[in-house]
Enzyme design. Structure first.
Site, PDB file in Angstrom:
ATOM      1  N   ASP A   1      12.756  22.829 -27.600  1.00  0.00           N
ATOM      2  CA  ASP A   1      13.770  22.626 -26.555  1.00  0.00           C
ATOM      3  C   ASP A   1      14.915  23.621 -26.738  1.00  0.00           C
ATOM      4  O   ASP A   1      15.102  24.154 -27.832  1.00  0.00           O
ATOM      5  CB  ASP A   1      14.343  21.204 -26.641  1.00  0.00           C
ATOM      6  CG  ASP A   1      13.273  20.152 -26.430  1.00  0.00           C
ATOM      7  OD1 ASP A   1      12.267  20.454 -25.766  1.00  0.00           O
ATOM      8  OD2 ASP A   1      13.447  19.036 -26.951  1.00  0.00           O
TER       9      ASP A   1
HETATM   10  N1  URA Z   1      10.145  17.566 -30.199  1.00  0.00           N
HETATM   11  C1  URA Z   1      11.221  17.542 -29.389  1.00  0.00           C
HETATM   12  O1  URA Z   1      11.618  16.510 -28.916  1.00  0.00           O
HETATM   13  N2  URA Z   1      11.832  18.723 -29.135  1.00  0.00           N
HETATM   14  C2  URA Z   1      11.458  19.896 -29.682  1.00  0.00           C
HETATM   15  O2  URA Z   1      12.093  20.916 -29.419  1.00  0.00           O
HETATM   16  C3  URA Z   1      10.340  19.892 -30.533  1.00  0.00           C
HETATM   17  C4  URA Z   1       9.694  18.719 -30.772  1.00  0.00           C
END
Ligand code: URA
Length: 234
Positions: A103
């Site tokens: 993310d």
């Molecule tokens: N899980 C998440 O919620 N976000 C990420 O960036 C990676 C794994």
């Protein structure tokens, strides 16, 4: 790969001729003269030179580790944020694809390559490669809540909107708001949704490693090519 093999692959020289230039002290590896043809060189990260000219063995594909900072998007075309490939200085960026997106607000290890089959092996749960996440929680969890979460995560939980439970995973609490989660799969927003299942919220998330690849030696925003051994593990 052995140094004498590397030299003959990178030039027109036979293995016997490669030995001769080694003996004549014409070869350097990372600026040191090397005469021993049996020395192991990493074809992507060691700098091998013959009489001052760099030698390279074309592998055809690129395999890159990036220490993703927060504020960058794992997409190929920028929407709201700058994109991760802007941080990488290699030609033909357009052909790189990402294995296991992070993310915008997540930091940590991100693998990119133009080898589609390899990327699939990195991310496919069938191949069971550990991805280690370090997370901070908004709400402290007491011992009972921690034990419950650890046990449930070990069995797998059904996240909202999914048809299948998460694969068994390892959750370890460091204190009441910090934990480590080891996953072998990568569902959409998986870590945040898993903690949401327990009524909590992830405020900081960092991917520390993928398989045996760690961020050791890299600063945020830096990248490097993977070694031959790192590539071969997937
Ligand atoms: N899980 C998440 O919620 N976000 C990420 O960036 C990676 C794994």
């Amino acid at each position: 790969m052995r140094l004498d093999k590397f030299i003959s692959k990178a030039t027109e020289l036979s293995r016997k001729e490669a030995k001769k230039v080694l003996h004549a002290e014409e070869i350097t590896v990372n600026d040191e003269v090397v005469k021993d043809g049996s020395m192991h060189v990493d074809e992507l990260n060691d700098e091998v030179m013959w009489a001052g000219e760099p030698l390279s063995v074309a592998t055809g594909n690129r395999y890159i580790l990036l220490y993703k900072p927060e504020g960058f998007e794992c997409t190929l075309k920028a929407k709201e944020y700058p994109i991760v490939t802007e941080l990488i200085a290699v030609p033909e960026l357009d052909s790189l694809r990402i294995a296991g997106r992070l993310d915008v607000d997540t930091t940590g290890a991100l693998l990119l390559s133009d080898d589609g089959k390899w990327l699939h092996r990195v991310t496919s749960p069938k191949h069971q490669h550990d991805k280690v996440y370090e997370l901070t929680l908004a709400e402290p969890m007491d011992e009972d809540a921690q034990a419950n979460a650890v046990a449930k995560v070990a069995q797998g939980i059904l996240l909202e909107g999914d048809y299948e439970k998460t694969k068994p995973a390892i959750l370890e609490f460091i204190d009441d708001t910090h934990a480590r989660l080891v996953l072998t799969e990568g569902k959409y927003h998986q870590v945040k949704r898993m903690m949401g299942y327990f009524g909590n919220k992830v405020t900081e998330l960092h991917r520390a490693s993928i398989g045996n690849i760690t961020l050791a030696g890299l600063e945020k925003g830096e990248s490097r090519f993977l070694t031959a051994d790192e590539i071969a593990q997937f």
